[in-house]
Motif scaffolding. Structure first.
Motif, PDB file in Angstrom:
ATOM      1  N   UNK A   1     -56.455 -29.311 -48.626  1.00  0.00           N
ATOM      2  CA  UNK A   1     -56.438 -29.394 -50.082  1.00  0.00           C
ATOM      3  C   UNK A   1     -55.471 -30.435 -50.597  1.00  0.00           C
ATOM      4  N   UNK A   2     -54.288 -30.492 -49.974  1.00  0.00           N
ATOM      5  CA  UNK A   2     -53.304 -31.486 -50.408  1.00  0.00           C
ATOM      6  C   UNK A   2     -53.794 -32.902 -50.130  1.00  0.00           C
ATOM      7  N   UNK A   3     -54.439 -33.111 -48.984  1.00  0.00           N
ATOM      8  CA  UNK A   3     -54.939 -34.450 -48.664  1.00  0.00           C
ATOM      9  C   UNK A   3     -56.108 -34.843 -49.564  1.00  0.00           C
ATOM     10  N   UNK A   4     -56.913 -33.878 -49.968  1.00  0.00           N
ATOM     11  CA  UNK A   4     -58.006 -34.180 -50.900  1.00  0.00           C
ATOM     12  C   UNK A   4     -57.456 -34.597 -52.263  1.00  0.00           C
ATOM     13  N   UNK A   5     -56.375 -33.961 -52.691  1.00  0.00           N
ATOM     14  CA  UNK A   5     -55.793 -34.249 -54.005  1.00  0.00           C
ATOM     15  C   UNK A   5     -54.861 -35.452 -53.995  1.00  0.00           C
TER      16      UNK A   5
ATOM     17  N   UNK B   1     -44.981 -42.888 -39.076  1.00  0.00           N
ATOM     18  CA  UNK B   1     -46.193 -43.548 -39.576  1.00  0.00           C
ATOM     19  C   UNK B   1     -46.390 -43.108 -41.025  1.00  0.00           C
ATOM     20  N   UNK B   2     -46.698 -44.057 -41.901  1.00  0.00           N
ATOM     21  CA  UNK B   2     -46.991 -43.749 -43.299  1.00  0.00           C
ATOM     22  C   UNK B   2     -48.238 -44.518 -43.719  1.00  0.00           C
ATOM     23  N   UNK B   3     -49.103 -43.850 -44.506  1.00  0.00           N
ATOM     24  CA  UNK B   3     -50.273 -44.560 -44.980  1.00  0.00           C
ATOM     25  C   UNK B   3     -51.245 -43.688 -45.731  1.00  0.00           C
ATOM     26  N   UNK B   4     -52.315 -44.321 -46.137  1.00  0.00           N
ATOM     27  CA  UNK B   4     -53.402 -43.630 -46.828  1.00  0.00           C
ATOM     28  C   UNK B   4     -54.203 -42.827 -45.810  1.00  0.00           C
ATOM     29  N   UNK B   5     -54.928 -41.833 -46.322  1.00  0.00           N
ATOM     30  CA  UNK B   5     -55.702 -40.938 -45.473  1.00  0.00           C
ATOM     31  C   UNK B   5     -57.171 -41.055 -45.841  1.00  0.00           C
ATOM     32  N   UNK B   6     -58.026 -41.052 -44.800  1.00  0.00           N
ATOM     33  CA  UNK B   6     -59.465 -41.050 -45.016  1.00  0.00           C
ATOM     34  C   UNK B   6     -60.095 -39.995 -44.114  1.00  0.00           C
ATOM     35  N   UNK B   7     -61.229 -39.454 -44.546  1.00  0.00           N
ATOM     36  CA  UNK B   7     -61.981 -38.517 -43.708  1.00  0.00           C
ATOM     37  C   UNK B   7     -62.686 -39.283 -42.609  1.00  0.00           C
ATOM     38  N   UNK B   8     -62.791 -38.694 -41.432  1.00  0.00           N
ATOM     39  CA  UNK B   8     -63.576 -39.306 -40.366  1.00  0.00           C
ATOM     40  C   UNK B   8     -65.057 -39.099 -40.673  1.00  0.00           C
ATOM     41  N   UNK B   9     -65.900 -39.891 -40.056  1.00  0.00           N
ATOM     42  CA  UNK B   9     -67.347 -39.759 -40.230  1.00  0.00           C
ATOM     43  C   UNK B   9     -67.807 -38.436 -39.619  1.00  0.00           C
ATOM     44  N   UNK B  10     -68.885 -37.875 -40.175  1.00  0.00           N
ATOM     45  CA  UNK B  10     -69.416 -36.615 -39.653  1.00  0.00           C
ATOM     46  C   UNK B  10     -69.729 -36.695 -38.165  1.00  0.00           C
ATOM     47  N   UNK B  11     -70.288 -37.816 -37.722  1.00  0.00           N
ATOM     48  CA  UNK B  11     -70.637 -37.958 -36.299  1.00  0.00           C
ATOM     49  C   UNK B  11     -69.386 -37.884 -35.427  1.00  0.00           C
ATOM     50  N   UNK B  12     -68.298 -38.464 -35.888  1.00  0.00           N
ATOM     51  CA  UNK B  12     -67.037 -38.420 -35.137  1.00  0.00           C
ATOM     52  C   UNK B  12     -66.498 -36.990 -35.096  1.00  0.00           C
TER      53      UNK B  12
END
Length: 192
Positions: free
Chosen positions: A65-69, A88-99
């Motif tokens: 939830x925190x990463x989504x917001x 490590x610091x940076x932006x977060x993205x969701x992995x692809x469904x296949x991954x």
């Protein structure tokens, strides 16, 4: 030392794999609410390449939830046996469904069933409630494959900064910082 922070991380991780007694891939994951309230917990690194650092979780968990917001995070690897750490610091993205599907399929069956049975981070009235849910889930998928739950996936931290810290005597530590630029990585040293 390497001029590529990802190659250097792989070298350090390989050394940690040989020297750390437990979970060399354990990392502290720091997230924050949209208001900036921090939260930190240990998770396991499940993938690393030039794209970033990957872990998996229940999307409905507190961290999900925190990463989504607020899709920014920080990681800390601390390898006490080597007297080293990596930040490590940076932006977060969701992995692809296949991954996410491929990683979920590689997990042990009980871990797969646990992902279905758990309402991660939600209040639990008694351990027996969870154990009953696990047994119900086990019966539900008896004799067949366990698919990835729709609320379970992975996140990748795409680093903007990676700092390598080496312990030195008398607190005269060595700190090497890589910062992402449009051309690649800029590197420099930091005072201890």
């Amino acid at each position: 030392m390497s001029d590529d922070p990802h190659a250097l991380f792989e070298e350090w991780l390989a050394e940690a794999t040989l020297s750390e007694p437990n979970d060399p891939t354990a990392m502290a994951l720091a997230t924050a609410t949209p208001d900036g309230l921090p939260s930190v917990r240990m998770v396991l690194l499940k993938g690393h390449d030039a794209r970033g650092f990957t872990f998996y979780t229940n999307l409905d968990s507190r961290k999900g939830g925190e990463l989504a917001a607020n899709p920014n995070a920080a990681l800390l690897f601390h390898w006490k046996s080597l007297r080293r750490q990596v930040r490590v610091e940076g932006a977060v993205e969701r992995v692809a469904d296949a991954e996410a599907d491929a990683y979920f399929a590689s997990r042990g069956r009980d871990s797969q069933l646990g992902a279905w049975a758990s309402e991660q981070s939600r209040p639990l009235d008694a351990r027996t409630t969870f154990e009953a849910r696990f047994q119900e889930t086990s019966a539900r998928f008896a004799g067949g494959d366990v698919p990835r739950p729709p609320r379970w996936s992975g996140f990748r931290i795409v680093p903007e900064r990676i700092e390598f810290w080496n312990d030195r005597a008398h607190r005269l530590h060595e700190r090497r910082l890589f910062t992402r630029t449009e051309e690649g990585w800029r590197q420099g040293l930091l005072y201890p």
